[in-house]
Design a protein around this motif. Sequence first.
Motif, PDB file in Angstrom:
ATOM      1  N   THR A 189       0.866  -1.182   0.000  1.00  0.00           N
ATOM      2  CA  THR A 189       0.000   0.000   0.000  1.00  0.00           C
ATOM      3  C   THR A 189       0.897   1.224   0.000  1.00  0.00           C
ATOM      4  N   ASN A 190       0.662   2.110  -1.007  1.00  0.00           N
ATOM      5  CA  ASN A 190       1.519   3.287  -1.070  1.00  0.00           C
ATOM      6  C   ASN A 190       1.030   4.362  -0.097  1.00  0.00           C
ATOM      7  N   PHE A 191       1.705   5.501  -0.135  1.00  0.00           N
ATOM      8  CA  PHE A 191       1.403   6.540   0.848  1.00  0.00           C
ATOM      9  C   PHE A 191       0.126   7.306   0.532  1.00  0.00           C
ATOM     10  N   LYS A 192      -0.537   7.030  -0.590  1.00  0.00           N
ATOM     11  CA  LYS A 192      -1.845   7.600  -0.911  1.00  0.00           C
ATOM     12  C   LYS A 192      -2.972   6.623  -0.578  1.00  0.00           C
ATOM     13  N   GLY A 193      -2.593   5.454  -0.043  1.00  0.00           N
ATOM     14  CA  GLY A 193      -3.602   4.476   0.346  1.00  0.00           C
ATOM     15  C   GLY A 193      -3.984   3.500  -0.745  1.00  0.00           C
ATOM     16  N   CYS A 194      -3.308   3.518  -1.883  1.00  0.00           N
ATOM     17  CA  CYS A 194      -3.607   2.596  -2.969  1.00  0.00           C
ATOM     18  C   CYS A 194      -2.742   1.341  -2.834  1.00  0.00           C
ATOM     19  N   SER A 195      -3.320   0.201  -3.176  1.00  0.00           N
ATOM     20  CA  SER A 195      -2.652  -1.083  -2.958  1.00  0.00           C
ATOM     21  C   SER A 195      -2.608  -1.904  -4.237  1.00  0.00           C
ATOM     22  N   LYS A 196      -1.620  -2.850  -4.267  1.00  0.00           N
ATOM     23  CA  LYS A 196      -1.527  -3.765  -5.398  1.00  0.00           C
ATOM     24  C   LYS A 196      -0.632  -4.950  -5.009  1.00  0.00           C
ATOM     25  N   MET A 197      -0.930  -6.082  -5.585  1.00  0.00           N
ATOM     26  CA  MET A 197      -0.125  -7.286  -5.388  1.00  0.00           C
ATOM     27  C   MET A 197       0.933  -7.357  -6.476  1.00  0.00           C
ATOM     28  N   SER A 198       2.164  -7.703  -6.072  1.00  0.00           N
ATOM     29  CA  SER A 198       3.247  -7.856  -7.054  1.00  0.00           C
ATOM     30  C   SER A 198       3.070  -9.149  -7.844  1.00  0.00           C
ATOM     31  N   LYS A 199       3.834  -9.264  -8.932  1.00  0.00           N
ATOM     32  CA  LYS A 199       3.900 -10.533  -9.633  1.00  0.00           C
ATOM     33  C   LYS A 199       4.672 -11.527  -8.772  1.00  0.00           C
ATOM     34  N   PRO A 200       4.296 -12.794  -8.801  1.00  0.00           N
ATOM     35  CA  PRO A 200       5.002 -13.777  -7.975  1.00  0.00           C
ATOM     36  C   PRO A 200       6.416 -14.043  -8.507  1.00  0.00           C
ATOM     37  N   ILE A 201       7.295 -14.412  -7.612  1.00  0.00           N
ATOM     38  CA  ILE A 201       8.669 -14.759  -7.974  1.00  0.00           C
ATOM     39  C   ILE A 201       9.007 -16.088  -7.293  1.00  0.00           C
ATOM     40  N   ASP A 202       9.710 -16.957  -8.063  1.00  0.00           N
ATOM     41  CA  ASP A 202      10.049 -18.291  -7.543  1.00  0.00           C
ATOM     42  C   ASP A 202      11.406 -18.268  -6.871  1.00  0.00           C
ATOM     43  N   MET A 203      11.473 -18.949  -5.742  1.00  0.00           N
ATOM     44  CA  MET A 203      12.729 -19.155  -5.021  1.00  0.00           C
ATOM     45  C   MET A 203      12.998 -20.664  -5.005  1.00  0.00           C
ATOM     46  N   ASN A 204      14.103 -21.096  -5.723  1.00  0.00           N
ATOM     47  CA  ASN A 204      14.377 -22.526  -5.839  1.00  0.00           C
ATOM     48  C   ASN A 204      15.749 -22.913  -5.297  1.00  0.00           C
ATOM     49  N   ASN A 205      16.552 -21.940  -4.961  1.00  0.00           N
ATOM     50  CA  ASN A 205      17.917 -22.251  -4.531  1.00  0.00           C
ATOM     51  C   ASN A 205      18.260 -21.542  -3.226  1.00  0.00           C
TER      52      ASN A 205
END
Length: 460
Positions: free
Chosen positions: A367-383
Amino acid sequence: WQEDNGSGFADLSNGGMYNNVTAQTLDITNASKALHNNKYRCIVSGSCTPAAISNPATLFIDTAPNILTEPSNASVCPRRQTTFRVAATGTNVGYRWQVKNGSSYIDLVNSTVYSGIATNTLSITASSVMDGYIYRCYLSGTCAPDTFTKDVVLTVHPTVIPGIILKDTYACMGDTILLTGNPDNGIDYQWQFNGTNIGGATGRTYPATIAGSYALVADNGLCTDTGNAKTIYFRPLPTAELKITSNPVICPDSPVVLLSTWYAKGQYEWYWNENEISNADDVSYSARQAGFYKAVVSDSFGCEITTAPIELESDPGPEPEVTISNRVILCTGNYAAYQWYEDTTAIDIRTACFSAKENGTYSVFVTNFKGCSKMSKPIDMNNVGDVIMVTPNPATTTIYINTDERVRTTLSTLDGKILIDQTDSKIIDVSGLATGMYMIRVYDAQNRLVKSERVVKQTW
């Protein structure tokens, strides 16, 4: 016998009106009005002295009614009072006022119309039907003959009882009720409020803005009359204002909900930048565009008020990107709030960066400082555990990618322009780059991002 006519007693002599002036009984014949209030006495003498003097006696002369001043014709306005008056002399004069009825006269009786019918002054409360009535007074007394005054005529002027025409006796506060006088010509007007003249309000119409009683005084040049008062009322306006029930900034796919504080049964019209919003007639409105918003609120009587406008701003919302450093550290940008997820399940991480403890798919909801929100793209952790090091940082000529894995490496400007893209090489020559900050991204054999780090190129 002696007489005192105001100059003292003097002896009488026989002759004229007097006879037997030396006898026991004085005779007075055809007494004139001049003898009225004269005093008389008798001196009685004999062989012996002194003589005896009687008590004085006063002579009163009764007279028939005599009219000194006749009544005069009278003019009056309807519902007003006027009088007829006669002045007369005489003894025990009686008065009886009469009105002509056809060819004869009838005696009047005291009533709401007439008073003083047996006095020298007749009072009349006139009505329009009495115009042209003829009156006289019959005078009687102790002495005859009785007499009548001359006929007098009562003139009752035509008048106008003003009326007030108005569309409604109720209006909303701030509106005007137009009062209109009737009739509409040949009349001078004066408007009154609660029984007092309104300064300068002398026209046929008056725009009333205050609740109360209004009356109209009309003058046709002969008579002035006041019509029945009209009471008008002003209903209070709704007391409405706008409130924001959510984040005051319009975010993508997240409108701002505006709510009017007037909850009574009524009607609503919403406006955006002074333009009416179609089909926006509820107590609340979801705003999706930046600008000025207001509501026009009407109660069940049609009284309305316009709320003060509220300005709303919009924000494009955050664009969170997850970067990996040292193969296990996940980071995103600077925001007001964070919530990390592993495989779509929220984990107890609410910071910009954290070290992953196990392999998986990670994303962050910011959530940014104006109150707007968003989900990031997923990222894989394999190592997780296989740490990739980027050294040195800052660098002057060469950057090394320390890992045993086969990787692809890109170096780009911060706005995303790729300057170097190499595979199977863990040495990056930056000697030809300008001084500044760059982004290095490291991808594994499956071209998955496993490391991203900002590096600084500096000179000696």
